[in-house]
Design an enzyme around this catalytic site. Structure first.
Site, PDB file in Angstrom:
ATOM      1  N   LYS A  74      38.457  46.715  47.182  1.00  0.00           N
ATOM      2  CA  LYS A  74      39.372  46.329  48.630  1.00  0.00           C
ATOM      3  C   LYS A  74      38.361  46.866  49.711  1.00  0.00           C
ATOM      4  O   LYS A  74      38.604  46.344  50.902  1.00  0.00           O
ATOM      5  CB  LYS A  74      40.561  46.145  48.725  1.00  0.00           C
ATOM      6  CG  LYS A  74      40.687  44.968  47.564  1.00  0.00           C
ATOM      7  CD  LYS A  74      42.472  44.640  47.434  1.00  0.00           C
ATOM      8  CE  LYS A  74      42.575  43.534  46.289  1.00  0.00           C
ATOM      9  NZ  LYS A  74      43.991  43.277  46.493  1.00  0.00           N
ATOM     10  N   ASP A 110      45.849  38.590  50.850  1.00  0.00           N
ATOM     11  CA  ASP A 110      47.466  38.916  50.092  1.00  0.00           C
ATOM     12  C   ASP A 110      47.953  38.897  51.076  1.00  0.00           C
ATOM     13  O   ASP A 110      49.426  38.581  50.917  1.00  0.00           O
ATOM     14  CB  ASP A 110      46.779  40.231  50.188  1.00  0.00           C
ATOM     15  CG  ASP A 110      46.252  40.652  48.606  1.00  0.00           C
ATOM     16  OD1 ASP A 110      46.111  39.550  47.430  1.00  0.00           O
ATOM     17  OD2 ASP A 110      45.518  41.621  48.180  1.00  0.00           O
TER      18      ASP A 110
END
Ligand code: NAP
Length: 288
Positions: A74, A110
């Site tokens: 990420k 997210d």
């Protein structure tokens, strides 16, 4: 059994990570593509750390429409992308990439997914005292978006240095104070006395260690909102105990589904069938 047909124009999406087999995203997205009759397919790609750069270049040149990014890529993926949206840039992590004709744009859904899940459950975060347990990748996105929404944050983490690092970064961006505490029972007790919302953004309680929790059940009061971002099991021990204490609870499945819906909409331009996506995840988590 998969009922699947591709065509000469099928668009490909996927997820890169290592491990990647646990990901719920193929299930959720393929069900959504099928339901809406979209000519897309979503596949898991196991990508080792050392292969990340080459993989990203390959996905670009193959015109893969978009992909999710999971552990451990990420943060590491950022230098290989062409652009970041402003939220992903400030958080410093990307979980969704859109390939716009060979230009790779990174997003952090997210954060958006977490926020949407709270709003959908009628939970207001502005001006509320919120404890974020954890200072890993997911916690970072959550703390950032909550600070942006105007919440009063305390980050509690086992490794206090990581909590402090995040607090400093968030304070600099939003010009607001962020508290930090090392994780122990006394600190939790003190912080919970004033808290409106508690978020578990650690991996504690995740299957196969589903019987673990960081929070003693006696510390949970009925006025608290408890959000556990762990989505497997659907109801973690923390959520079960919070429910028993009379607190409002939100499952990590909600965040998972809304972050997926946000990615889906970026790739397809079509509104995501959220109800179906949730049903697919719940069915699968139920099996675990
Ligand atoms: P990560 O970057 O590895 O961070 C893990 C966090 O958990 C760190 O804060 C770590 O503390 C803490 N932790 C781990 N074991 C602990 C223990 N035994 N006691 C106390 N703290 C402990 O992982 P992540 O990507 O943030 O993911 C965290 C969890 O969120 C995972 O369960 C993941 O599946 C879930 N998640 C859910 C969604 C969703 O959409 N619902 C999205 C992303 C992630 P230290 O800093 O001290 O190591």
């Amino acid at each position: 059994m998969l009922d699947w047909r591709t065509s000469r124009e099928t668009k490909i999406c996927g997820v890169i990570g290592d491990p990647v087999e646990h990901s719920m995203s193929p299930l959720m997205h393929n069900a959504a593509f099928r339901k809406l009759g979209l000519d897309y397919i979503y596949v898991p790609f196991r990508v080792k750390k050392e292969d990340l750069k080459e993989t990203v270049e390959s996905l670009r040149t193959l015109y893969v429409r978009g992909f999710n990014v999971t552990i451990p890529h990420k943060v590491a993926i950022i230098p290989f992308l062409d652009r970041l949206d402003s939220v992903a840039e400030k958080i410093g992590a990307v979980n969704t990439v859109v390939n716009d004709g060979g230009v790779l744009i990174g997003y952090n859904t997210d954060a958006a997914g977490f926020l949407k899940a709270t709003k959908e459950k009628g939970v207001e975060t502005k001006g509320k005292n919120i404890i974020v347990l954890g200072a890993g990748g997911a916690a970072r996105a959550i703390s950032f978006i909550l600070a942006q929404e105007g919440a009063n944050l305390i980050i509690i983490n086992r490794t206090i240095g990581k909590a402090r690092e995040q607090a400093v970064k968030i304070s600099q961006i939003f010009q607001r104070e962020v508290g930090t505490l090392p994780l122990d029972r006394e600190n939790l007790k003190k912080a919970l006395e004033k808290a409106n919302i508690l978020i578990n953004a650690t991996s504690v309680g995740m299957s196969p260690n589903a019987n673990e929790t960081l929070v003693d059940s006696e510390l949970i009061k009925p006025s608290l909102v408890v959000f556990d971002i762990v989505y497997n099991p659907f109801k973690t021990r923390l959520l079960r105990e919070a429910e028993r204490a009379g607190a409002q609870t939100i499952s990590g499945v909600e965040m998972l589904v809304w972050q997926g819906a946000s990615a889906f909409e970026k790739w397809t331009g079509v509104e995501a069938p959220v109800k179906l996506m949730r049903e697919e995840v719940v069915k699968d988590v139920g099996k675990a």
